[in-house]
Design a protein around this motif. Sequence first.
Motif, PDB file in Angstrom:
ATOM      1  N   THR A 246       0.832  -1.215   0.000  1.00 13.45           N
ATOM      2  CA  THR A 246       0.000   0.000   0.000  1.00 13.45           C
ATOM      3  C   THR A 246       0.861   1.257   0.000  1.00 13.45           C
ATOM      4  O   THR A 246       0.629   2.201  -0.786  1.00 13.45           O
ATOM      5  N   GLU A 247       1.861   1.273   0.894  1.00 13.02           N
ATOM      6  CA  GLU A 247       2.709   2.452   0.990  1.00 13.02           C
ATOM      7  C   GLU A 247       3.570   2.633  -0.273  1.00 13.02           C
ATOM      8  O   GLU A 247       3.817   3.767  -0.722  1.00 13.02           O
ATOM      9  N   SER A 248       4.034   1.534  -0.848  1.00 20.28           N
ATOM     10  CA  SER A 248       4.846   1.618  -2.070  1.00 20.28           C
ATOM     11  C   SER A 248       4.020   2.152  -3.236  1.00 20.28           C
ATOM     12  O   SER A 248       4.502   2.950  -4.044  1.00 20.28           O
ATOM     13  N   LEU A 249       2.765   1.682  -3.308  1.00 23.15           N
ATOM     14  CA  LEU A 249       1.896   2.190  -4.360  1.00 23.15           C
ATOM     15  C   LEU A 249       1.656   3.692  -4.212  1.00 23.15           C
ATOM     16  O   LEU A 249       1.578   4.430  -5.211  1.00 23.15           O
ATOM     17  N   GLU A 250       1.549   4.154  -2.975  1.00 19.74           N
ATOM     18  CA  GLU A 250       1.381   5.590  -2.756  1.00 19.74           C
ATOM     19  C   GLU A 250       2.619   6.356  -3.204  1.00 19.74           C
ATOM     20  O   GLU A 250       2.515   7.429  -3.805  1.00 19.74           O
ATOM     21  N   ASP A 251       3.796   5.789  -2.933  1.00 20.05           N
ATOM     22  CA  ASP A 251       5.033   6.442  -3.394  1.00 20.05           C
ATOM     23  C   ASP A 251       5.090   6.492  -4.923  1.00 20.05           C
ATOM     24  O   ASP A 251       5.475   7.509  -5.515  1.00 20.05           O
ATOM     25  N   ILE A 252       4.708   5.370  -5.559  1.00 18.75           N
ATOM     26  CA  ILE A 252       4.722   5.328  -7.025  1.00 18.75           C
ATOM     27  C   ILE A 252       3.721   6.324  -7.608  1.00 18.75           C
ATOM     28  O   ILE A 252       4.002   7.010  -8.594  1.00 18.75           O
ATOM     29  N   ASN A 253       2.539   6.422  -6.969  1.00 24.83           N
ATOM     30  CA  ASN A 253       1.549   7.397  -7.439  1.00 24.83           C
ATOM     31  C   ASN A 253       2.066   8.826  -7.306  1.00 24.83           C
ATOM     32  O   ASN A 253       1.811   9.672  -8.172  1.00 24.83           O
ATOM     33  N   THR A 254       2.793   9.085  -6.231  1.00 23.33           N
ATOM     34  CA  THR A 254       3.365  10.432  -6.045  1.00 23.33           C
ATOM     35  C   THR A 254       4.359  10.745  -7.158  1.00 23.33           C
ATOM     36  O   THR A 254       4.336  11.841  -7.744  1.00 23.33           O
ATOM     37  N   SER A 256       4.485   9.309 -10.113  1.00 16.42           N
ATOM     38  CA  SER A 256       3.740   9.394 -11.379  1.00 16.42           C
ATOM     39  C   SER A 256       3.058  10.744 -11.523  1.00 16.42           C
ATOM     40  O   SER A 256       3.067  11.356 -12.604  1.00 16.42           O
ATOM     41  N   ASN A 257       2.468  11.252 -10.422  1.00 18.63           N
ATOM     42  CA  ASN A 257       1.790  12.545 -10.481  1.00 18.63           C
ATOM     43  C   ASN A 257       2.773  13.671 -10.782  1.00 18.63           C
ATOM     44  O   ASN A 257       2.457  14.608 -11.538  1.00 18.63           O
ATOM     45  N   LYS A 258       3.963  13.607 -10.201  1.00 25.74           N
ATOM     46  CA  LYS A 258       4.966  14.643 -10.460  1.00 25.74           C
ATOM     47  C   LYS A 258       5.400  14.617 -11.926  1.00 25.74           C
ATOM     48  O   LYS A 258       5.576  15.675 -12.554  1.00 25.74           O
ATOM     49  N   LEU A 259       5.556  13.434 -12.474  1.00 24.36           N
ATOM     50  CA  LEU A 259       5.932  13.329 -13.890  1.00 24.36           C
ATOM     51  C   LEU A 259       4.815  13.856 -14.789  1.00 24.36           C
ATOM     52  O   LEU A 259       5.077  14.520 -15.801  1.00 24.36           O
ATOM     53  N   LYS A 260       3.561  13.555 -14.429  1.00 29.84           N
ATOM     54  CA  LYS A 260       2.444  14.054 -15.219  1.00 29.84           C
ATOM     55  C   LYS A 260       2.357  15.574 -15.161  1.00 29.84           C
ATOM     56  O   LYS A 260       2.036  16.235 -16.152  1.00 29.84           O
TER      57      LYS A 260
END
Length: 414
Positions: A246-254, A256-260
């Motif tokens: 769960t925490e890793s997915l949140e890091d990946i989403n963060t 991904s959002n910065k790249l977007k």
Amino acid sequence: MNKSRSLQFSILSFFIFTSLVTFIALGSYVVNDYRKELKSNLHNSLIVMAEDIMNHGLYTQPADELKNAFHFLEEYHHSPFVMLFDNLEFSYVDTPPALSSGIEVIKPLDDGRHLLISSSLEAVNQKSMELSLKLLMAFGGVLLLFIVIFNAVLSQLFKPLKCLVEFCDSSTERQNALPLCSGSYEVNNLKSAILNLMDKNQNLCKNKQAVFREAAHEIKSPIAILKARLSLFRQNGEYDKATFITESLEDINTISNKLKELLFLKEIEWDMQKNRETISVQEQCGMMRSAFEPILEKKGISMHSDLEQDFSLTVHKEAIEKVMQAIFENIFMHTKNGSLINNYVDPEKREIRIVNEIGGKSDETLFSSFIGSKMINRLADKLGYSYETFEEGNHFHTIITFNGNNTDSTGASL
């Protein structure tokens, strides 16, 4: 690929061509008029000569002796057609002959014969040719002088332009490298445009560098956290796997959002290189409502706008549309199901105010839904607007105010 000709060469070629055409036209007219005049003078001279033969009774002499008889007449010593005597032919004929290519004068005699005086056009053609050669020599000399002078003037006029071309081809970007590039009004404006473009490019490069540095800094932290979390999970066998995922997915989403956000900013900067266009604010609101109609229907959301209030914007159309899309997407995603979104357009304040009832986060996710207030505020100065949000009770207010230099409020100047 053929090498294109220089503007100076084209202008000089056009000058030479028009000069030659003008000379041929005027020269032909002058020479032709001169030839007609010579023929008329010769014909008149022959008429006078025939009358003198009749008045002096010279027609009693043999035809081959008439030419010599004129040398004894004092009035012919300085006559302008004495030089044409060699081309004269005298004869007596019983019947007038048909007209020939030369000039002829016929006088009837008392004995029934006719006096025929004729002359070829050899002398006339020769004199016309002499005039043509004189005109050609005079024109050639004058044209050569004009070409030298005109080429020198063109070289001086195009010198600043060549200087600008050399400056653009060189790697230097110093403004003090343009001391000799000042010239006419057009060249000076071109120089100013080049310098302004260089300044804009420099500022754009600086802004891009700043954005990438900031983006790299913002991405660096979640990547470091994710690496630390992976290391901790590998070292600690008791670490809960579900929590780690769960925490890793949140890091990946963060990340991904910065790249977007970075891609979004890159698209905006590209759109800002295009020309400005005039758009309607109400039209933009209508476009957003039409674009997200499926989401609005799914969530049971209605959208109301005061269509009588409107004002125009002269902006980078595609860039402002992307910003408006990001704003409306976030509003649609976080509006309570079954509620109403109100759009208020104020032409005097040049603002759009959007009021929606706060609801939970929607399951739908769109690209621009990840573009937050921080990125929208970052673009405010570049696109000429201010962005403000606040909560009031269970309603969320979004206010976009456009600067006066890119708006037109019904009758106001842009």
